[in-house]
Design a protein around this motif. Structure first.
Motif, PDB file in Angstrom:
ATOM      1  N   GLY A  73      43.975  49.054  18.684  1.00  0.00           N
ATOM      2  CA  GLY A  73      42.545  48.844  18.837  1.00  0.00           C
ATOM      3  C   GLY A  73      41.997  48.912  20.248  1.00  0.00           C
ATOM      4  O   GLY A  73      40.790  48.872  20.445  1.00  0.00           O
ATOM      5  N   GLU A  74      42.878  49.021  21.242  1.00  0.00           N
ATOM      6  CA  GLU A  74      42.447  49.072  22.637  1.00  0.00           C
ATOM      7  C   GLU A  74      42.604  50.488  23.205  1.00  0.00           C
ATOM      8  O   GLU A  74      43.664  51.104  23.022  1.00  0.00           O
ATOM      9  N   ALA A  75      41.590  50.971  23.898  1.00  0.00           N
ATOM     10  CA  ALA A  75      41.668  52.290  24.530  1.00  0.00           C
ATOM     11  C   ALA A  75      42.656  52.230  25.695  1.00  0.00           C
ATOM     12  O   ALA A  75      42.530  51.381  26.573  1.00  0.00           O
ATOM     13  N   VAL A  76      43.657  53.113  25.661  1.00  0.00           N
ATOM     14  CA  VAL A  76      44.650  53.170  26.738  1.00  0.00           C
ATOM     15  C   VAL A  76      44.614  54.511  27.466  1.00  0.00           C
ATOM     16  O   VAL A  76      45.347  54.714  28.428  1.00  0.00           O
ATOM     17  N   GLY A  77      43.770  55.432  27.002  1.00  0.00           N
ATOM     18  CA  GLY A  77      43.616  56.723  27.659  1.00  0.00           C
ATOM     19  C   GLY A  77      42.316  57.378  27.232  1.00  0.00           C
ATOM     20  O   GLY A  77      41.839  57.149  26.127  1.00  0.00           O
ATOM     21  N   LYS A  78      41.762  58.155  28.138  1.00  0.00           N
ATOM     22  CA  LYS A  78      40.534  58.909  27.853  1.00  0.00           C
ATOM     23  C   LYS A  78      40.723  60.342  28.265  1.00  0.00           C
ATOM     24  O   LYS A  78      41.479  60.641  29.188  1.00  0.00           O
ATOM     25  N   GLY A  79      40.033  61.232  27.593  1.00  0.00           N
ATOM     26  CA  GLY A  79      40.067  62.639  27.925  1.00  0.00           C
ATOM     27  C   GLY A  79      38.822  63.314  27.384  1.00  0.00           C
ATOM     28  O   GLY A  79      37.984  62.675  26.750  1.00  0.00           O
ATOM     29  N   THR A  80      38.732  64.605  27.630  1.00  0.00           N
ATOM     30  CA  THR A  80      37.563  65.366  27.204  1.00  0.00           C
ATOM     31  C   THR A  80      38.000  66.609  26.451  1.00  0.00           C
ATOM     32  O   THR A  80      38.884  67.340  26.893  1.00  0.00           O
ATOM     33  N   ILE A  81      37.349  66.839  25.334  1.00  0.00           N
ATOM     34  CA  ILE A  81      37.500  68.101  24.608  1.00  0.00           C
ATOM     35  C   ILE A  81      36.405  69.011  25.122  1.00  0.00           C
ATOM     36  O   ILE A  81      35.215  68.689  25.000  1.00  0.00           O
ATOM     37  N   PRO A  82      36.780  70.152  25.719  1.00  0.00           N
ATOM     38  CA  PRO A  82      35.759  71.028  26.287  1.00  0.00           C
ATOM     39  C   PRO A  82      34.979  71.797  25.224  1.00  0.00           C
ATOM     40  O   PRO A  82      35.449  71.985  24.105  1.00  0.00           O
ATOM     41  N   ILE A  84      49.304  64.597  19.996  1.00  0.00           N
ATOM     42  CA  ILE A  84      48.053  65.270  19.654  1.00  0.00           C
ATOM     43  C   ILE A  84      47.004  65.009  20.727  1.00  0.00           C
ATOM     44  O   ILE A  84      46.260  65.917  21.105  1.00  0.00           O
ATOM     45  N   PHE A  85      46.948  63.782  21.259  1.00  0.00           N
ATOM     46  CA  PHE A  85      46.013  63.479  22.349  1.00  0.00           C
ATOM     47  C   PHE A  85      46.296  64.374  23.548  1.00  0.00           C
ATOM     48  O   PHE A  85      45.370  64.930  24.153  1.00  0.00           O
ATOM     49  N   LYS A  86      47.551  64.557  23.878  1.00  0.00           N
ATOM     50  CA  LYS A  86      47.912  65.442  24.994  1.00  0.00           C
ATOM     51  C   LYS A  86      47.531  66.892  24.689  1.00  0.00           C
ATOM     52  O   LYS A  86      47.086  67.621  25.575  1.00  0.00           O
ATOM     53  N   ASN A  87      47.697  67.315  23.444  1.00  0.00           N
ATOM     54  CA  ASN A  87      47.259  68.659  23.047  1.00  0.00           C
ATOM     55  C   ASN A  87      45.750  68.809  23.239  1.00  0.00           C
ATOM     56  O   ASN A  87      45.274  69.802  23.788  1.00  0.00           O
ATOM     57  N   LEU A  88      45.002  67.812  22.791  1.00  0.00           N
ATOM     58  CA  LEU A  88      43.543  67.867  22.844  1.00  0.00           C
ATOM     59  C   LEU A  88      43.007  67.858  24.270  1.00  0.00           C
ATOM     60  O   LEU A  88      41.942  68.422  24.537  1.00  0.00           O
ATOM     61  N   THR A  89      43.722  67.223  25.172  1.00  0.00           N
ATOM     62  CA  THR A  89      43.247  67.101  26.555  1.00  0.00           C
ATOM     63  C   THR A  89      43.877  68.127  27.489  1.00  0.00           C
ATOM     64  O   THR A  89      43.716  68.035  28.711  1.00  0.00           O
ATOM     65  N   GLY A  90      44.579  69.109  26.952  1.00  0.00           N
ATOM     66  CA  GLY A  90      45.085  70.217  27.749  1.00  0.00           C
ATOM     67  C   GLY A  90      46.373  69.954  28.504  1.00  0.00           C
ATOM     68  O   GLY A  90      46.724  70.720  29.395  1.00  0.00           O
ATOM     69  N   ARG A  91      47.092  68.922  28.163  1.00  0.00           N
ATOM     70  CA  ARG A  91      48.349  68.648  28.856  1.00  0.00           C
ATOM     71  C   ARG A  91      49.519  69.438  28.282  1.00  0.00           C
ATOM     72  O   ARG A  91      50.494  69.672  28.986  1.00  0.00           O
ATOM     73  N   ASN A  92      49.435  69.813  27.012  1.00  0.00           N
ATOM     74  CA  ASN A  92      50.529  70.552  26.380  1.00  0.00           C
ATOM     75  C   ASN A  92      50.237  72.042  26.215  1.00  0.00           C
ATOM     76  O   ASN A  92      51.147  72.810  25.937  1.00  0.00           O
ATOM     77  N   PHE A  93      48.978  72.437  26.327  1.00  0.00           N
ATOM     78  CA  PHE A  93      48.573  73.835  26.204  1.00  0.00           C
ATOM     79  C   PHE A  93      47.686  74.195  27.387  1.00  0.00           C
ATOM     80  O   PHE A  93      46.987  73.336  27.927  1.00  0.00           O
ATOM     81  N   GLN A  94      47.659  75.485  27.708  1.00  0.00           N
ATOM     82  CA  GLN A  94      46.763  75.959  28.760  1.00  0.00           C
ATOM     83  C   GLN A  94      46.252  77.341  28.397  1.00  0.00           C
ATOM     84  O   GLN A  94      46.788  77.996  27.512  1.00  0.00           O
ATOM     85  N   GLY A 101      38.139  67.943  12.842  1.00  0.00           N
ATOM     86  CA  GLY A 101      36.832  67.299  12.816  1.00  0.00           C
ATOM     87  C   GLY A 101      36.348  66.755  14.152  1.00  0.00           C
ATOM     88  O   GLY A 101      35.379  65.998  14.191  1.00  0.00           O
ATOM     89  N   PHE A 102      37.013  67.130  15.247  1.00  0.00           N
ATOM     90  CA  PHE A 102      36.534  66.729  16.567  1.00  0.00           C
ATOM     91  C   PHE A 102      35.363  67.612  16.981  1.00  0.00           C
ATOM     92  O   PHE A 102      35.143  68.673  16.399  1.00  0.00           O
ATOM     93  N   SER A 103      34.635  67.167  17.989  1.00  0.00           N
ATOM     94  CA  SER A 103      33.592  67.973  18.605  1.00  0.00           C
ATOM     95  C   SER A 103      33.792  67.888  20.118  1.00  0.00           C
ATOM     96  O   SER A 103      34.494  66.999  20.600  1.00  0.00           O
ATOM     97  N   PRO A 104      33.198  68.801  20.875  1.00  0.00           N
ATOM     98  CA  PRO A 104      33.331  68.700  22.326  1.00  0.00           C
ATOM     99  C   PRO A 104      32.812  67.344  22.820  1.00  0.00           C
ATOM    100  O   PRO A 104      31.822  66.827  22.309  1.00  0.00           O
ATOM    101  N   GLY A 105      33.515  66.781  23.776  1.00  0.00           N
ATOM    102  CA  GLY A 105      33.104  65.502  24.338  1.00  0.00           C
ATOM    103  C   GLY A 105      34.290  64.598  24.626  1.00  0.00           C
ATOM    104  O   GLY A 105      35.455  65.006  24.541  1.00  0.00           O
TER     105      GLY A 105
END
Length: 73
Positions: free
Chosen positions: A62-71, A23-33, A50-54
């Motif tokens: 509990g530790e962040a291992v990746g970051k991305g942006t929802i446009p 789902i993280f990959k979907n949200l950050t555009g790695r699985n869809f274009q 329930g996400f918003s852009p950002g």
């Protein structure tokens, strides 16, 4: 446990080791274009999940291992 956080709040979480990462990959555009990605963000991520852009974070135990942006589409 794996989770996706936005603004310090857990939006999704799970323990299967696969779905949250996918789902993280979907949200950050790695699985869809293109238009498919735009529709996914508008209707699924923002409309249903329930996400918003950002910025979002992919977390493991509990530790962040990746970051991305929802446009803002």
């Amino acid at each position: 446990m794996e989770a996706i956080r936005q603004n310090g709040k857990i939006i999704l979480h799970g323990n299967d080791g696969i779905s949250i990462k996918m789902i993280f990959k979907n949200l950050t555009g790695r699985n869809f274009q293109g238009q498919e990605y735009v529709e996914y963000i508008r209707h699924i991520a923002i409309g249903d999940m329930g996400f918003s852009p950002g910025i979002i974070e992919y977390c493991r135990d509990g530790e962040a291992v990746g970051k991305g942006t929802i446009p803002n589409v």
